[in-house]
Enzyme design. Structure first.
Site, mmCIF file in Angstrom:
data_model
loop_
_atom_site.group_PDB
_atom_site.id
_atom_site.type_symbol
_atom_site.label_atom_id
_atom_site.label_comp_id
_atom_site.label_asym_id
_atom_site.label_seq_id
_atom_site.Cartn_x
_atom_site.Cartn_y
_atom_site.Cartn_z
ATOM 1 N N SER A 277 0.840 -1.191 0.000
ATOM 2 C CA SER A 277 0.000 0.000 0.000
ATOM 3 C C SER A 277 0.877 1.243 0.000
ATOM 4 C CB SER A 277 -0.900 -0.002 1.243
ATOM 5 O OG SER A 277 -1.466 1.272 1.454
ATOM 6 N N GLU A 290 -6.272 -10.821 -7.510
ATOM 7 C CA GLU A 290 -7.361 -9.869 -7.719
ATOM 8 C C GLU A 290 -7.452 -9.441 -9.178
ATOM 9 O OE1 GLU A 290 -6.677 -6.751 -4.907
ATOM 10 O OE2 GLU A 290 -7.388 -7.929 -3.204
ATOM 11 N N TYR A 317 -21.110 -11.454 -45.764
ATOM 12 C CA TYR A 317 -20.184 -10.584 -45.051
ATOM 13 C C TYR A 317 -20.766 -9.186 -44.905
ATOM 14 C CZ TYR A 317 -16.036 -8.045 -43.619
ATOM 15 O OH TYR A 317 -15.156 -7.251 -42.913
ATOM 16 N N GLN A 322 -15.651 -6.496 -39.139
ATOM 17 C CA GLN A 322 -14.296 -6.011 -38.885
ATOM 18 C C GLN A 322 -14.049 -5.873 -37.384
ATOM 19 O OE1 GLN A 322 -12.278 -3.025 -41.497
ATOM 20 N NE2 GLN A 322 -12.495 -1.682 -39.716
#
Length: 459
Positions: A277, A290, A317, A322
């Site tokens: 810390s 974490e 498509y 993209q």
């Protein structure tokens, strides 16, 4: 600058559109796959006589040189060429002239990009399988080293029954095994060649798709050209697998974070995988764990991204697609990074075995064993459950553990209780007597470890 597709256009693309339309900033990492696919395509064109064999050799040689130039840092990709495919084609044409313009015969950017992204995903799958194998080996190593360590098992985060720490760890090994099996399934389903689909309807040229599949290591050929260019299930399935795999890592990290708190103190994370810390000098934070827990949400977001992207697209498509690459790249890279940090983090953590065992001795984790004892003496389980609950209530009032109760007091609750009860509810025996297949006895855990070792050998 004149576009490779610009024949029917009378105006230049605006600089704003150039930037908005370009994907080279992120799809440049596909350069290797684009070149490999182009080499295979050129070789095929030469073999079937669509271009001459000499032209094919010239194109292949130039593509290999371009790859070396890129890897040497001698190539600067340009936004005005939109994507990695066009950038490489321009480099090729600049190097060998008109012959380079023949490469795109019988090919569209639509099937080209589908090929490149699929090859990238396949490589990530194979790398992650290797990492998960190493992760499995790590979990086995931790389990073997701590085979007899006793801890409380939890339901609802309340102490439930005594278990072996090794049994708890091997639960994560089972999860990792399923992660591997899902990825192997991905390979069996999605190692399919899309090249040859053209823009959406195939090609009029006599191409040899099987040759390309063999060259590029594909097990199957896509049998519908529309599906070949519009399918992104392979990305969705990959990110689905990544989300499940990250969830497994996150669950373990959650336990490690809880266990490393002073309230539990079951484990202590190594200094190399902790941080301090900026204000509180005493702190040692399990930040690696974490971060893995936090990055799980990120991978979930990648999955939701591609699912939402694809949900309303008509065949075949669309330029929307993209946007498929960044979530794939991020999901793959995040999963890989997290497995890589988990392996040394878990290997180096300290196991506080005495604290675990002391915790297992509290919280009445042998209460179920007490009830089982009564059942073995002939009592119906529901009656045994009631008697045991009454004894637990008595112990809570007296602030003692079940094993601290005098035999005469036990007999006041029920006369079938004998001295052999104390052995039956001994915390170690509570683990060892659970010898059913998949149970927490050391015998069953060792069997699980041996089976997992055999599995690893076959990966």
């Amino acid at each position: 600058m004149e576009k490779l597709w610009g024949g029917r256009f009378q105006k230049n693309t605006s600089s704003l559109m150039e930037d908005f339309n370009s994907s080279i900033e992120f799809d440049s990492k596909l350069y290797e796959y684009d070149i490999l696919g182009s080499i295979a395509h050129a070789s095929m064109l030469g073999k079937v006589g669509i271009i001459s064999k000499d032209e094919a050799k010239e194109i292949v040689k130039a593509l290999k040189e371009i790859k070396l130039d890129i890897e040497s840092g001698n190539v600067e990709f340009k936004t005005e060429h939109e994507d990695i495919h066009m950038n490489i084609e321009v480099l090729l044409t600049e190097k060998i002239g008109d012959t380079g313009k023949k490469l795109h015969t019988a090919r569209s950017r639509n099937d080209q990009v589908a090929l490149d992204v699929r090859m990238y995903a396949r490589d990530q799958v194979e790398e992650i399988i290797g990492l998960l194998k190493e992760w499995l080996e790590t979990l086995i190593e931790i389990s073997e080293k701590n085979i007899d360590v006793i801890m409380p098992g939890y339901t609802h985060l309340q102490r439930a029954q005594a278990i072996l720490f090794s049994h708890n760890i091997m639960a994560y090994a089972q999860m990792a095994k399923r992660d591997i099996e899902r990825l192997k399934s991905w390979l069996s389903i999605h190692n399919v060649l899309p090249l040859g689909s053209g823009a959406l309807s195939g090609t009029t040229f006599p191409i040899d798709r099987q040759m390309i599949a063999n060259m590029l290591g594909f097990d199957q050929i896509c049998m519908n050209s529309i599906d070949g260019v519009s399918d992104r299930d392979f990305i969705i399935d990959f990110l689905g697998n990544a989300s499940v795999g990250m969830m497994h890592l996150s669950r373990m990290c959650e336990e490690l974070i809880i266990w490393s708190s002073q309230e539990f103190h079951f484990v202590e994370m190594d200094d190399q995988y902790s941080t301090g810390s900026s204000m509180m000098p005493q702190k040692k934070n399990p930040d690696a764990a974490e971060l893995v827990r936090g990055k799980t949400a990120r991978v979930y977001g990648d999955l939701i991204n591609i699912l939402t992207l694809m949900k309303g697209l008509p065949l075949a498509y669309n330029k929307d697609m993209q946007e498929d690459k960044e979530c794939l790249f991020d999901g793959a890279e995040t999963w890989i990074k997290c497995i890589k940090i988990m392996i040394p983090m878990v290997k180096t953590m300290k196991i506080c075995d005495k604290n675990m065992e002391n915790a297992a001795k509290g919280g009445f984790t042998n209460a179920t064993d007490f009830a089982d004892y009564l059942v073995k003496k002939g009592m119906a389980f529901r009656d045994a459950h009631k008697v045991t609950g009454e004894i637990v209530h008595y112990c809570i009032e007296k602030n003692i553990n079940i094993e601290d109760v005098d035999i005469d007091k036990f007999k006041e609750f029920n006369s079938i209780i004998e001295e052999d009860l104390y052995d039956f509810i001994d915390i170690k025996n509570c683990c060892e007597l659970r010898n059913s297949i998949g149970g927490t006895s050391s015998n069953q855990v060792l069997k699980s470890i041996e089976e997992m070792k055999k599995y690893i050998e076959k990966i």
